[in-house]
Structure formats: structure tokens, C-alpha cells
Design a protein around this motif. Sequence first.
Motif, short mmCIF file in Angstrom:
data_model
loop_
_atom_site.label_atom_id
_atom_site.label_comp_id
_atom_site.label_asym_id
_atom_site.label_seq_id
_atom_site.Cartn_x
_atom_site.Cartn_y
_atom_site.Cartn_z
N ASP A 136 0.82 -1.22 0.00
CA ASP A 136 0.00 0.00 0.00
C ASP A 136 0.85 1.26 0.00
O ASP A 136 0.33 2.35 -0.20
N ASN A 137 2.11 1.12 0.35
CA ASN A 137 2.93 2.30 0.54
C ASN A 137 4.33 2.07 -0.04
O ASN A 137 5.23 1.62 0.65
N PRO A 138 4.49 2.37 -1.30
CA PRO A 138 5.75 2.08 -1.97
C PRO A 138 6.95 2.80 -1.35
O PRO A 138 8.07 2.36 -1.46
N ARG A 139 6.69 3.92 -0.65
CA ARG A 139 7.79 4.67 -0.02
C ARG A 139 8.30 4.00 1.24
O ARG A 139 9.39 4.30 1.72
N ALA A 140 7.48 3.08 1.79
CA ALA A 140 7.81 2.52 3.10
C ALA A 140 9.20 1.87 3.11
O ALA A 140 9.94 2.00 4.08
N VAL A 141 9.53 1.19 2.03
CA VAL A 141 10.80 0.48 1.99
C VAL A 141 11.97 1.46 1.99
O VAL A 141 12.97 1.27 2.68
N TRP A 142 11.81 2.53 1.21
CA TRP A 142 12.87 3.54 1.19
C TRP A 142 12.98 4.21 2.56
O TRP A 142 14.08 4.38 3.11
#
Length: 225
Positions: A136-142
Motif C-alpha cells: 500500500d505504501n511504496p515509499r515505506a521500503v525507502w
Amino acid sequence: MSKDAIKKQVRAAFDHRVAVRIYNDQDISKEDMEYILDTAWLSPSSIGLEGWRFVVLGRKQIAKHRKALKVLAWGAQSQLDTTSHLVLLLAEKNVRYDSESVKESLLRRGISQGENLDMRLNLYKTFQEENMKIADNPRAVWDWAAKQTYIAMGNMMTAASMIGIDSCPIEGFDYDKVNAYLAEAGIINSEKESIASMISFGYRLKDPKHPRSRKPRQEVITWLE
Ligand SMILES: Cc1cc2nc3c(=O)[nH]c(=O)nc-3n(C[C@H](O)[C@H](O)[C@H](O)COP(=O)(O)O)c2cc1C
């Protein structure tokens, strides 16, 4: 040295450390910078990933990139003019449970191929998919990878302060543009890594005008006994 003496020394380093934005012209020695960088290298990271790289720019390199970086980094205007060394804190991009770097970190920590390794990778899959909700949150990994670099940031600033070296953490810049600039300049590999923050290091020109301000201690520290 006694425990009390060590505590006093550490506390003195915390009292001495303030964000210093203007430095005198004294260079930090290579030996002292290596000591500071050791504390970044030895910092802990979630799952032992070490998904980071610390790029050190000395005065020559800073002079080369000053003009371009000043346009992109509103938070580094005075630091860029006088800092002895600028450290770029880079974080690995797209670190997923099935990335090669995750597997490598487990092998580095002595977790052998086979059942143990597969069990850990499965745990990390759950961590990323269910706890971090990366779908749901592609930024989470970064964000997760970048967060780890702040541990190194804190350690470097404390280590520096303990030997009288000043610093300023910097995240006031246009990330996309700084990344593009650093990639173009051959400083980062934009396929693999992005900048999370920077730190300037040097010796203060003068003490700060304003006393350090902090919320009352009891407002931020809660003991449940
Ligand atoms: C993660 C982080 C990013 C920061 N970014 C900047 C920045 O871009 N430019 C700047 O001048 N100061 C920056 N600062 C410094 C803060 O403004 C400063 O640490 C804060 O006001 C507390 O003051 P002190 O460090 O003197 O105790 C940053 C601090 C942190 C922790």
C-alpha cells in the motif's frame, strides 16, 4: 576511567554539541575523520542490513560541487561555504525481503544457507508485507532503509563532539534534484542508492548566539515503574 568520569565526558559532549553552521578554516585531520566514520560503519541497522554508504567530501570536492549544491540545498547554505568535510549518507533503494543484499546480510551474520536462511527470509517477508504494508505504501521500503542511516548520523555527531569537532545534520534539500546531480557527477549509483541526509563537520567559528533550547525533561521522558 571510572563510570562517573565516563558519564561526565559523554554528557559534556552532548552539552557541547549544537548544530554548527559556520566553521573556522581549521581542517579536520584524516585520522579524526576516520575515527568519526568508524562509528558510522559500526552502527547497528535493522536486520543487520547495513544498507548504506557514507561518501566523504573534503574541501577540494566541496569546492567543486558547492555552487550546484547551494542551489539545491536550502538547509546547507552557510555550511557549504566553510565546512571542512561533508558526509553524504546514502541508503539502499528497494530493499525487499527477496533482495540479494538481504540474503547477503544474513550470510554475513553467520546464518547459513538452508532452513535457517529460508526461515529468516520468510520472517522478513511477513515484516515487510504485513507490518510495513509495502504494497500500500511504496515509499515505506525507502523510508525504512533511510531511517537506519540516522543511527549512524547520531553516532557520528556524538563521536565528533567528544573530540571537540562540530557538526550539522542536513536534510533541507530537494531530494530528487540532489540525487540527479550526484548521479550525474558519478558520486552515487542511482540504480542502487539515494541520498538520505548530509552532515557537515568542522570547528566552530564562534559559539552559537542562542542558548540551547529543549522541552522540559519531564515532558519527554516518562518512567512507568
Ligand atoms: C535530521 C536533521 C536534519 C536537519 N537539517 C538541517 C538543515 O537542513 N539545515 C540546518 O541548518 N539545520 C538542520 N538541522 C539542525 C536542527 O535545526 C537542530 O539540530 C535543532 O534546531 C536543534 O538544535 P541543536 O542541534 O543546536 O541542539 C537538522 C537536524 C536534524 C536532526
